[in-house]
Every structure is written in structure tokens, then in C-alpha cells.
Motif scaffolding. Structure first.
Motif, mmCIF file in Angstrom:
data_model
loop_
_atom_site.group_PDB
_atom_site.id
_atom_site.type_symbol
_atom_site.label_atom_id
_atom_site.label_comp_id
_atom_site.label_asym_id
_atom_site.label_seq_id
_atom_site.Cartn_x
_atom_site.Cartn_y
_atom_site.Cartn_z
ATOM 1 N N ALA A 163 -3.287 8.218 -3.526
ATOM 2 C CA ALA A 163 -2.257 8.032 -2.496
ATOM 3 C C ALA A 163 -2.877 8.007 -1.105
ATOM 4 C CB ALA A 163 -1.212 9.144 -2.599
ATOM 5 N N ILE A 164 -3.838 8.900 -0.863
ATOM 6 C CA ILE A 164 -4.507 8.959 0.443
ATOM 7 C C ILE A 164 -5.280 7.683 0.708
ATOM 8 C CG2 ILE A 164 -6.387 10.125 1.702
ATOM 9 C CD1 ILE A 164 -5.368 12.750 0.406
ATOM 10 N N GLN A 165 -5.948 7.164 -0.322
ATOM 11 C CA GLN A 165 -6.705 5.928 -0.144
ATOM 12 C C GLN A 165 -5.780 4.760 0.189
ATOM 13 O OE1 GLN A 165 -8.873 5.626 -3.818
ATOM 14 N NE2 GLN A 165 -10.447 7.105 -3.192
ATOM 15 N N ALA A 166 -4.598 4.763 -0.400
ATOM 16 C CA ALA A 166 -3.642 3.687 -0.126
ATOM 17 C C ALA A 166 -2.972 3.853 1.239
ATOM 18 C CB ALA A 166 -2.587 3.636 -1.232
ATOM 19 N N ASP A 167 -2.695 5.095 1.635
ATOM 20 C CA ASP A 167 -1.996 5.366 2.907
ATOM 21 C C ASP A 167 -2.574 6.635 3.534
ATOM 22 O OD1 ASP A 167 -0.300 5.520 5.025
ATOM 23 O OD2 ASP A 167 1.508 5.970 3.874
ATOM 24 N N PRO A 168 -3.719 6.519 4.208
ATOM 25 C CA PRO A 168 -4.400 7.714 4.737
ATOM 26 C C PRO A 168 -3.702 8.382 5.910
ATOM 27 C CG PRO A 168 -5.536 5.717 5.418
ATOM 28 C CD PRO A 168 -4.471 5.289 4.473
ATOM 29 N N GLY A 169 -2.626 7.828 6.377
ATOM 30 C CA GLY A 169 -1.954 8.405 7.534
ATOM 31 C C GLY A 169 -0.801 9.333 7.201
ATOM 32 N N ASP A 170 -0.535 9.542 5.915
ATOM 33 C CA ASP A 170 0.597 10.390 5.509
ATOM 34 C C ASP A 170 0.118 11.825 5.294
ATOM 35 O OD1 ASP A 170 2.758 11.661 4.159
ATOM 36 O OD2 ASP A 170 3.495 9.714 3.501
ATOM 37 N N ALA A 203 0.828 -1.207 0.000
ATOM 38 C CA ALA A 203 0.000 0.000 0.000
ATOM 39 C C ALA A 203 0.861 1.256 0.000
ATOM 40 C CB ALA A 203 -0.935 -0.002 1.211
ATOM 41 N N LYS A 204 1.909 1.229 0.808
ATOM 42 C CA LYS A 204 2.800 2.401 0.865
ATOM 43 C C LYS A 204 3.529 2.602 -0.456
ATOM 44 C CE LYS A 204 3.645 2.634 5.851
ATOM 45 N NZ LYS A 204 3.048 3.979 5.983
ATOM 46 N N ALA A 205 3.868 1.509 -1.106
ATOM 47 C CA ALA A 205 4.546 1.617 -2.395
ATOM 48 C C ALA A 205 3.602 2.226 -3.441
ATOM 49 C CB ALA A 205 5.026 0.233 -2.851
ATOM 50 N N ARG A 206 2.346 1.778 -3.429
ATOM 51 C CA ARG A 206 1.367 2.355 -4.358
ATOM 52 C C ARG A 206 1.157 3.835 -4.069
ATOM 53 N NH1 ARG A 206 -1.779 -2.087 -2.980
ATOM 54 N NH2 ARG A 206 -3.338 -0.699 -2.031
ATOM 55 N N ALA A 207 1.092 4.169 -2.781
ATOM 56 C CA ALA A 207 0.895 5.572 -2.404
ATOM 57 C C ALA A 207 2.060 6.435 -2.884
ATOM 58 C CB ALA A 207 0.739 5.692 -0.889
ATOM 59 N N ALA A 208 3.285 5.923 -2.724
ATOM 60 C CA ALA A 208 4.462 6.679 -3.150
ATOM 61 C C ALA A 208 4.471 6.877 -4.666
ATOM 62 C CB ALA A 208 5.732 5.950 -2.702
ATOM 63 N N ALA A 209 4.021 5.857 -5.393
ATOM 64 C CA ALA A 209 3.965 5.976 -6.855
ATOM 65 C C ALA A 209 2.956 7.043 -7.277
ATOM 66 C CB ALA A 209 3.601 4.627 -7.470
ATOM 67 N N HIS A 210 1.790 7.042 -6.637
ATOM 68 C CA HIS A 210 0.773 8.056 -6.962
ATOM 69 C C HIS A 210 1.251 9.456 -6.559
ATOM 70 C CE1 HIS A 210 -2.478 5.673 -8.541
ATOM 71 N NE2 HIS A 210 -2.402 4.816 -7.543
ATOM 72 N N PHE A 225 -3.705 20.434 -12.494
ATOM 73 C CA PHE A 225 -4.098 20.322 -11.094
ATOM 74 C C PHE A 225 -5.173 19.259 -10.862
ATOM 75 C CE2 PHE A 225 -2.798 24.887 -11.568
ATOM 76 C CZ PHE A 225 -1.568 24.728 -10.953
ATOM 77 N N GLU A 226 -6.127 19.119 -11.793
ATOM 78 C CA GLU A 226 -7.167 18.102 -11.624
ATOM 79 C C GLU A 226 -6.548 16.705 -11.630
ATOM 80 O OE1 GLU A 226 -10.165 18.175 -10.825
ATOM 81 O OE2 GLU A 226 -10.988 20.140 -11.295
ATOM 82 N N GLU A 227 -5.626 16.490 -12.562
ATOM 83 C CA GLU A 227 -4.943 15.195 -12.624
ATOM 84 C C GLU A 227 -4.152 14.948 -11.341
ATOM 85 O OE1 GLU A 227 -1.339 13.023 -15.138
ATOM 86 O OE2 GLU A 227 -2.379 14.752 -16.020
ATOM 87 N N ALA A 228 -3.487 15.988 -10.859
ATOM 88 C CA ALA A 228 -2.705 15.852 -9.628
ATOM 89 C C ALA A 228 -3.603 15.489 -8.446
ATOM 90 C CB ALA A 228 -1.949 17.147 -9.342
ATOM 91 N N ILE A 229 -4.781 16.121 -8.369
ATOM 92 C CA ILE A 229 -5.718 15.811 -7.284
ATOM 93 C C ILE A 229 -6.099 14.331 -7.325
ATOM 94 C CG2 ILE A 229 -8.097 16.180 -6.503
ATOM 95 C CD1 ILE A 229 -7.740 19.137 -7.217
ATOM 96 N N GLY A 230 -6.322 13.806 -8.531
ATOM 97 C CA GLY A 230 -6.666 12.394 -8.666
ATOM 98 C C GLY A 230 -5.575 11.481 -8.115
ATOM 99 N N HIS A 231 -4.324 11.793 -8.440
ATOM 100 C CA HIS A 231 -3.212 10.963 -7.950
ATOM 101 C C HIS A 231 -3.054 11.066 -6.435
ATOM 102 C CE1 HIS A 231 -1.840 9.570 -11.790
ATOM 103 N NE2 HIS A 231 -1.676 10.791 -12.274
ATOM 104 N N PHE A 232 -3.158 12.284 -5.883
ATOM 105 C CA PHE A 232 -3.009 12.434 -4.430
ATOM 106 C C PHE A 232 -4.166 11.764 -3.693
ATOM 107 C CE2 PHE A 232 -0.451 16.381 -5.600
ATOM 108 C CZ PHE A 232 0.765 15.748 -5.387
ATOM 109 N N THR A 233 -5.346 11.764 -4.304
ATOM 110 C CA THR A 233 -6.483 11.066 -3.693
ATOM 111 C C THR A 233 -6.214 9.567 -3.648
ATOM 112 O OG1 THR A 233 -8.011 12.769 -4.489
ATOM 113 C CG2 THR A 233 -8.961 10.650 -3.864
#
Length: 577
Positions: free
Chosen positions: A47-54, A17-24, A37-45
Motif C-alpha cells: 500500500a505504501i509503495q502504491a500511495d506513499p503519502g497516506d 494507484a490509490k485503488a491498489r493501495a486501498a485494496a492492500h 502480522f508478517e502477512e499484514a506488514i507485506g500488504h501495508f508495504t
């Protein structure tokens, strides 16, 4: 045959999960740098789903939302960032920035000061705090035009009640300051959306939608008793308060509207010009004329006429109160924007749409801006289309691939697809380069696109199977190779790929070892999850452990059950002993 059900290890799941989050996160950062920015929001979202504690993911998404002027979302992410990492100064900067542009200046000042306690020399925090203090000084030193405000109160007595609210009074001051400080324009836009009293005040100041000049009714000391029967109110008489000049001009306008609807544009333009001659201090006539000229492809003339009218807006309002109201000014600005859009001058068009939103923030203009963005994107893509150049870039990519310069090959294929996005072979070639770069999910997306364009493209099926094989998704690899063989039964690469998959599965089953990576991939597959959640499948799996002969009989009679269990075996979930 007995079987056992493999369970993934939690530690491995967390690492994956952390690896997927880092990739996103990396993809989000790249998109942010490119101002997507819209594309970036999608990737950060993701990342949050994969690792919500970062906390970093929330901070980065907050910056993207702020760049799109979605300050409420930016504030929510900023607050979550501070909650997760209260000793990180940058989180306070994200939160305060959003608060400032939402008009929450006191909260922004407090947040900036909290951040400066952690990092006293942080430039962003110091600059942000200074901006808040400067705004506060402007608010305290500015004076309102009391004459104009009193006139508005006389015209609309409800404003007197509104002004008793200190918060409303502060909002009025901000509106006035925004006329000289463009940075406050988003704040005013937010106020108009959230407080209908602000919009009512602006309309009254412009001389529009004014109620009769009568004193407000006195508030009774006791609530009136309900009458047994409601008395029927007398019907109000509609009084036409227009002057003879306005009536004549409106007649010409109505005739112009009729001609416009009938697509008699020359006639419509003539009628609108007549209306302007009779009453030159009415903005809507110029907007209507501009619309006709745009339909006639006279874009430059439309821009000139609307701009000349806008230059006289204050003169118009003096001579004809409400003749250049905020809504009418916004419509004229939209006409100019539309003319620029027709000329493919998208930057200029966007500028005028933004000006229109400042005057009247309505859903039609917001939709027009979204349509403009789509039209621009489509036009820019069309400008790149060139099959000959696409072929040149494709061949260049092939040469790079042969030289094992996979990054350069991928970039060449990118250029080829910009110039010909309908070439399935380029998607398949880029997928091959991405596979060499170990970017398997991106490679699979390209192969899916290639197969959409050409479902019988055997090489794409083979490369898809190879990609799944490298990802240890053996059940998917087998399916891809079999799809290729269904099209061409003698295709040697697909036959070899299928044989390799079956051999790998056989060796794995014989060894009894558990491949955690394979299991992790399988457990993330919705198809596998659906099979495992089926009560009948789980019953058969239990029988395979307790009574293998009976389970074999069930699968022999039920081909669907057999296929489901085989998928679990190929995925490494079920081990057969």
C-alpha cells in the motif's frame, strides 16, 4: 500502416494507484485481525509503495511491527506517520509506544504529551503516558544491591569506569526492575544487543568470565612513546583452577559427550548421571542429560530433570559460582522447549524458548524459535490433510457456485485446499468464484498454482485467458488461450476466447478510441515496459509513423520484432491507422 503511441493519463494512474493501495490496506487489516502480522506488514508495504503519502499505512505497519516486537521498525513508521499527519493523535501513540519499549522513556513521555495536546481524552495516549510515569517512579524509588554491585566491581574493575556513565547506571536499574516487571523484558533484551557493557555486567554478577582481581592500571598523563621494537611477551601459563571434584565430574561429562557423538545414548546418560553425582551444582550436566533423554524419546523425563535443575539455579550459583550462569540456564530452558516441540506442544515450547532468550539472547535460540514456527505450521497443515473431506468441500463449493453464491463457494474451496493442497481443479474452481467476485489478481494466482500442479490443464488456461480479458490485458489473454489450444487444438472455449480477443482488438483499432484502463494495465506489465525500453522497437515505431512501408518490411524480415510490435498493438499501446 501509420501508428501512434498511446500515453496513459496521470490522473488515471494516480486513481489506479490509490485503488491498489486501498485494496492492500483492506487485506492488511484482515491479516492483522487474524494476528498474521508478517502477512499484514507485506500488504501495508505494498500500500505504501502504491500511495506513499497516506499516513494510515505507516500507522498500521507500525502496529504490526510492534506486535512482533520489532520496535525500531515500529518507531520509524511512527515517525513517518507523524511527519505526514502531525495533527493526528494516533500517530503520536504509535511513535511513543515504540520509544517506550526501546527504553527511550523520556522521548516516549514527550511524545505522549504532544499527542494529548491534540486529543486530551484519548484513552491510548493517557494509558501510555501513565505507563511511562509508573516506570519512572519505579526507577527513582528502587535501590540497587550495592553489596552485590561492589563485589562485581572488585571482580571486574572495568565496571567502575562504566558506572561513571549515568546512562549505563540507568540501564543497570532497568535490568534490576525487569526481574519484577515482565513488561521490561524486551527492553533488557534490546540493551544486551546494543550495549556490550550490560552483558559484561550480567556475566560478572553471575561469577562468569571474571578477570583477575587486580587494580586497574593508572592512566598515564602523557601517551607512551612507541618502542622501536616490540618486546616479545612471555607466554602465559595455563593454570587449571578446577577443584578435584570438578575435574572428576568433567571427566564423566567428557566420556558422556563421546558416547553421545557415537549415538550410544544409554551409555551417555549413565556417564552424565555420574557427573551429576560427583558435582550436583553444575547446570550443564543436566542439560546434557536432557539432550540424551530427548534422543531416547523420553521427553517427560528430560523436562523433569531440567526443570528440577532450574529450580535450584540460585542454590547452584552459591555452591558453585557460575554453575548456573545465564548461558547455562538458557541451554536448560532450550532443552525443555525442544522436548515440548518433540511432543507437538508448540505453545509450551515457545514459552520456554522465550524464557531462554531473556537469559541469553543468542542467534541459535532465535533460529530455534523460527524453526519451531515452521514446524508448527507444517504440522498443523498436515493435521488438516484429508482427501475425502477435501472432495466433500469441493462438491459443496460447486453447488454454491451453481446457485451463484460465490462467497460461500470460495469459502468451501478454501476448506478443500486446506485438506488437499495438491488438487489443481480446486484452485481452478476457486479462481472461477474469485473472477465472479471481480477479484482478478487473486484468481490469477490460483490459476498459476493450478498450472504448476498440472501444466496441461486446458480449463485453467481458458480461465486464465478469461481473467486477463476481463482485465483488458488482451495480449496476455491471447497468450493464455493460445497455450490452451497448443494442448488441445479443438478446445471450443479457448477458440471462442481467442476469437473474442481478436475481435475486441480489431474493433478498438478501428474506432481509434483510447481505453485508459487498458493502457494503465499494459504500462504496469514488466514485459511491455521491456519492449518499450528497447531502442530498436522505438525506432521501428517511429518508422511506422513516418514510413509505414519500410517498417512493414523490417517486421517481415524480423519475426521477433513483429511479435513485439503486435504485443504493443494488442495491449492498446500502439494504434494502427
Amino acid at each position: 500502416q501509420a501508428c501512434s503511441l498511446t500515453q496513459p493519463q496521470p490522473a488515471m494512474a494516480e486513481d489506479d494507484a490509490k485503488a491498489r493501495a486501498a485494496a492492500h490496506k483492506a487485506k492488511g487489516n484482515a491479516a492483522f485481525a487474524a494476528k498474521n502480522f508478517e502477512e499484514a506488514i507485506g500488504h501495508f508495504t505494498e500500500a505504501i509503495q502504491a500511495d506513499p503519502g497516506d499516513h494510515l499505512f505507516y500507522s498500521n505497519r507500525s502496529a504490526c511491527c510492534a506486535s512482533l516486537e520489532r520496535y525500531q521498525e515500529a518507531l520509524e513508521d511512527g515517525m513517518q506517520c507523524v511527519k505526514l499527519k502531525p495533527d493526528w493523535a494516533k500517530g503520536y501513540s504509535r511513535k511513543a509506544h515504540a520509544e517506550f519499549f526501546l527504553g527511550k522513556h523520556e522521548e516516549a513521555e514527550k511524545t505522549y504529551r504532544e499527542g494529548l495536546k491534540l486529543a486530551p481524552e484519548d484513552a491510548a495516549l493517557k494509558g501510555g503516558l501513565q505507563q511511562v510515569l509508573d516506570n519512572k517512579n519505579k526507577s527513582s524509588s528502587s535501590t540497587m544491591d550495592m553489596g552485590l554491585l561492589l563485589e562485581a566491581v572488585q571482580r571486574n574493575p572495568k565496571l567502575a569506569e562504566y558506572l561513571k556513565d549515568p546512562g549505563f547506571l540507568k540501564s543497570v536499574q532497568t535490568v534490576l526492575q525487569a526481574q519484577h516487571d515482565p513488561k521490561l523484558v524486551p527492553v533488557v533484551q534490546q540493551m544486551v544487543l546494543t550495549d556490550p557493557r550490560i552483558k559484561e555486567l550480567l556475566k560478572t554478577l553471575q561469577g562468569r568470565d571474571s578477570p583477575e582481581r587486580s587494580a586497574p592500571e593508572p592512566v598515564p598523563s602523557e601517551p607512551p612513546q612507541k618502542k622501536a621494537k616490540q618486546e616479545k611477551a612471555p607466554e602465559a601459563k595455563v593454570v587449571d583452577e578446577r577443584t578435584d571434584q570438578q575435574k572428576e565430574a568433567d571427566q564423566w561429562k567428557d566420556q558422556g559427550n563421546t558416547a553421545f557423538k557415537s549415538k550410544n545414548f544409554e551409555e551417555a546418560a549413565e556417564k552424565y548421571r555420574k557427573a551429576i553425582e560427583v558435582l550436583p551444582d553444575e547446570m550443564s550436566y543436566y542439560s546434557n542429560l536432557g539432550a540424551v533423554l530427548i534422543e531416547m524419546d523420553k521427553h517427560e523425563e528430560a523436562i523433569k530433570i531440567c526443570q528440577e535443575a532450574l529450580d535450584r539455579r540460585y542454590e547452584m550459583n552459591t555452591a558453585n559460582p557460575g554453575g548456573a550462569s545465564y548461558e547455562k540456564v538458557a541451554k536448560a530452558l532450550c532443552r525443555i522447549a525442544s522436548a515440548y516441540a518433540k511432543r507437538k506442544q508448540f505453545d509450551e515450547a515457545k514459552t520456554f524458548y522465550e524464557k531462554a532468550l531473556v537469559e541469553d539472547n543468542n542467534r541459535f535460540t532465535r533460529q530455534a524459535m523460527r524453526d519451531l514456527d515452521r514446524a508448527r505450521e507444517k504440522w498443523e497443515k498436515q493435521q488438516l490433510l484429508d482427501p475425502e473431506k477435501a472432495e466433500e468441500h469441493k462438491q459443496q463449493g460447486n453447488e454454491f457456485f451453481k446457485e451463484q453464491k460465490f462467497v460461500e463457494a470460495k469459502q468451501a474451496y478454501d476448506e478443500a485446499l486446506k485438506r488437499n493442497p495438491k488438487d489443481a481443479t480446486v484452485y481452478a474452481n476457486r479462481a472461477a468464484a474469485l473472477t465472479k467476485l471481480l477479484s482478478f489478481p487473486d484468481a490469477l494466482r490460483d490459476l498459476e498454482e493450478a498450472l504448476k500442479l498440472d501444466p496441461k490443464y486446458v480449463k485453467a488456461h481458458h480461465r486464465k485467458g478469461t481473467c486477463h480479458l476481463l482485465m483488458k490485458e488482451y495480449h496476455k489473454a491471447l497468450k493464455a488461450f493460445e497455450a490452451g489450444l497448443a494442448i488441445d487444438a479443438d478446445n471450443e472455449p479457448c477458440k471462442q476466447g481467442k476469437a473474442q480477443v481478436l475481435s475486441t482488438i480489431q474493433q478498438q483499432q478501428a474506432s481509434g478510441d483510447v481505453d485508459e484502463e487498458q493502457v494503465q494495465h499494459a504500462m504496469a506489465d514488466p514485459e511491455i515496459q521491456k519492449i518499450l525500453s528497447d531502442p530498436q522497437v522505438r525506432m521501428v515505431l517511429r518508422k511506422m509513423e513516418e514510413n509505414p512501408a519500410m517498417a512493414s518490411e523490417v517486421m517481415r524480415k524480423d519475426p521477433q520484432m513483429k511479435a513485439a510490435v503486435e504485443k504493443l498493438i494488442f495491449a492498446g499501446i500502439v494504434k494502427v491507422r
